[in-house]
Design a protein around this motif. Structure first.
Motif, PDB file in Angstrom:
ATOM      1  N   ALA A   2       0.831  -1.207   0.000  1.00  0.00           N
ATOM      2  CA  ALA A   2       0.000   0.000   0.000  1.00  0.00           C
ATOM      3  C   ALA A   2       0.866   1.258   0.000  1.00  0.00           C
ATOM      4  N   ILE A   3       1.936   1.228   0.766  1.00  0.00           N
ATOM      5  CA  ILE A   3       2.845   2.381   0.819  1.00  0.00           C
ATOM      6  C   ILE A   3       3.511   2.583  -0.536  1.00  0.00           C
ATOM      7  N   GLU A   4       3.988   1.507  -1.129  1.00  0.00           N
ATOM      8  CA  GLU A   4       4.681   1.608  -2.414  1.00  0.00           C
ATOM      9  C   GLU A   4       3.737   2.011  -3.531  1.00  0.00           C
ATOM     10  N   SER A   5       2.449   1.641  -3.423  1.00  0.00           N
ATOM     11  CA  SER A   5       1.468   2.035  -4.436  1.00  0.00           C
ATOM     12  C   SER A   5       1.232   3.537  -4.431  1.00  0.00           C
ATOM     13  N   GLU A   6       1.566   4.188  -3.309  1.00  0.00           N
ATOM     14  CA  GLU A   6       1.447   5.634  -3.189  1.00  0.00           C
ATOM     15  C   GLU A   6       2.732   6.340  -3.607  1.00  0.00           C
ATOM     16  N   GLY A   7       3.690   5.559  -4.108  1.00  0.00           N
ATOM     17  CA  GLY A   7       4.952   6.133  -4.561  1.00  0.00           C
ATOM     18  C   GLY A   7       5.912   6.438  -3.434  1.00  0.00           C
ATOM     19  N   GLN A   8       5.670   5.894  -2.252  1.00  0.00           N
ATOM     20  CA  GLN A   8       6.562   6.117  -1.121  1.00  0.00           C
ATOM     21  C   GLN A   8       7.485   4.913  -0.924  1.00  0.00           C
ATOM     22  N   ILE A   9       8.478   5.104  -0.090  1.00  0.00           N
ATOM     23  CA  ILE A   9       9.414   4.025   0.205  1.00  0.00           C
ATOM     24  C   ILE A   9       9.312   3.680   1.687  1.00  0.00           C
ATOM     25  N   ALA A  10       9.438   2.394   1.984  1.00  0.00           N
ATOM     26  CA  ALA A  10       9.373   1.930   3.370  1.00  0.00           C
ATOM     27  C   ALA A  10      10.450   0.874   3.571  1.00  0.00           C
ATOM     28  N   PHE A  11      10.850   0.676   4.819  1.00  0.00           N
ATOM     29  CA  PHE A  11      11.914  -0.263   5.138  1.00  0.00           C
ATOM     30  C   PHE A  11      11.448  -1.274   6.179  1.00  0.00           C
ATOM     31  N   LEU A  12      11.823  -2.534   5.968  1.00  0.00           N
ATOM     32  CA  LEU A  12      11.641  -3.529   7.017  1.00  0.00           C
ATOM     33  C   LEU A  12      12.578  -3.193   8.168  1.00  0.00           C
ATOM     34  N   VAL A  13      12.108  -3.413   9.390  1.00  0.00           N
ATOM     35  CA  VAL A  13      12.879  -3.065  10.576  1.00  0.00           C
ATOM     36  C   VAL A  13      13.114  -4.297  11.441  1.00  0.00           C
ATOM     37  N   GLU A  14      14.370  -4.461  11.867  1.00  0.00           N
ATOM     38  CA  GLU A  14      14.726  -5.532  12.794  1.00  0.00           C
ATOM     39  C   GLU A  14      14.848  -4.977  14.205  1.00  0.00           C
ATOM     40  N   TYR A  65      16.809  -0.871  17.260  1.00  0.00           N
ATOM     41  CA  TYR A  65      16.060  -1.047  16.020  1.00  0.00           C
ATOM     42  C   TYR A  65      16.893  -0.523  14.856  1.00  0.00           C
ATOM     43  N   SER A  66      16.751  -1.178  13.705  1.00  0.00           N
ATOM     44  CA  SER A  66      17.486  -0.733  12.517  1.00  0.00           C
ATOM     45  C   SER A  66      16.820  -1.279  11.267  1.00  0.00           C
ATOM     46  N   VAL A  67      17.145  -0.647  10.135  1.00  0.00           N
ATOM     47  CA  VAL A  67      16.681  -1.159   8.845  1.00  0.00           C
ATOM     48  C   VAL A  67      17.232  -2.568   8.669  1.00  0.00           C
ATOM     49  N   ALA A  68      16.378  -3.486   8.300  1.00  0.00           N
ATOM     50  CA  ALA A  68      16.748  -4.902   8.233  1.00  0.00           C
ATOM     51  C   ALA A  68      17.979  -5.124   7.350  1.00  0.00           C
ATOM     52  N   GLY A  69      18.936  -5.907   7.893  1.00  0.00           N
ATOM     53  CA  GLY A  69      20.105  -6.305   7.138  1.00  0.00           C
ATOM     54  C   GLY A  69      21.221  -5.283   7.092  1.00  0.00           C
ATOM     55  N   THR A  70      21.090  -4.178   7.833  1.00  0.00           N
ATOM     56  CA  THR A  70      22.116  -3.130   7.765  1.00  0.00           C
ATOM     57  C   THR A  70      23.037  -3.102   8.980  1.00  0.00           C
TER      58      THR A  70
END
Length: 235
Positions: free
Chosen positions: A89-101, A110-115
């Motif tokens: 839904a976020i990407e369909s609005e042209g936005q960017i989102a990150f998975l968080v670990e 907390y951090s962006v997954a895999g970073t």
């Protein structure tokens, strides 16, 4: 307890280290050591006396995402299907989102997954949710003025601050003006409390700036990667 000194600053120091003033006048010992400092307070000369400054824990901090400026949105999900639907839904609005670990071992981070290279990923790290950067950064990314790598780094900086907030690294600084009264005893004339600081380094820098001192050498704190602190002080 009778305390005497010809030097007002020395007398004040002795009084502040005691629970009693001369002649039976009581005073609350409001000074306490704070993590990362060998000194319980900072004292500077004032026009008519001494300015005392120290840090104390902010037991009622602002809500990081509700009240913080430009912090974006962090959403927790219990089911992967809900998480995936939210990202679509976020990407369909042209936005960017990150998975968080989320790393949990005593404190949390907390951090962006895999970073981040967390220790013992097998037991202490799990997928937590999704972070959506604030509108300004989204617009910068859409306009090509911000790369995904830069957006990832900024998101991790915000999550670093949020981690400190979750771990109770929230501080106020207190300044007190003390002068000698007619009896020659130190008397507190004024005080000010400023809260809303996240991280010991940020709070200590703000205190020293308030007292007209140069900022100290950076204080090392866990997972400190943010160059610009995002916390908003309040009085």
């Amino acid at each position: 307890m009778h305390i005497e000194s010809e030097n007002f600053e020395e007398l004040l120091t002795k009084v502040l280290q005691s629970a009693e003033l001369p002649n039976g006048i009581s005073a609350e010992p409001q000074l306490s050591k704070y993590q990362g400092s060998d000194n319980p307070y900072i004292a500077t000369k004032h026009e008519d006396g001494v300015l005392i400054g120290y840090l104390t824990h902010d037991s009622h901090p602002f809500d990081f995402f509700e009240d913080g400026d430009c912090n974006g949105v962090l959403k927790k999900f219990s089911y992967r299907s809900e998480l995936d639907d939210f990202i679509k839904a976020i990407e369909s609005e042209g936005q960017i989102a990150f998975l968080v670990e989320k790393y949990a071992h005593g404190n949390v981070h907390y951090s962006v997954a895999g970073t981040r290279n967390y220790p013992d990923r097998r037991f202490d790290v799990g997928l937590y949710g999704v972070y959506v950067p604030d509108e300004y950064l989204q617009d910068e990314f859409k306009a090509g003025r911000c790369t995904k790598e830069e957006l990832t780094a900024d998101s991790n900086s915000t999550l670093d601050e949020y981690s400190k907030w979750c771990n109770g690294e929230t501080y106020c600084f207190v300044t007190e003006t003390w002068e000698r009264n007619e009896a020659g005893l130190p008397e507190k004339k004024d005080y000010d409390v400023v809260g809303g600081y996240i991280g010991l380094e940020n709070a200590n820098d703000a205190l020293r700036q308030e007292m007209g001192l140069e900022s100290p050498e950076p204080t090392i704190a866990p997972y400190t990667a943010r160059e610009n602190e995002a916390s908003t002080p309040y009085r």
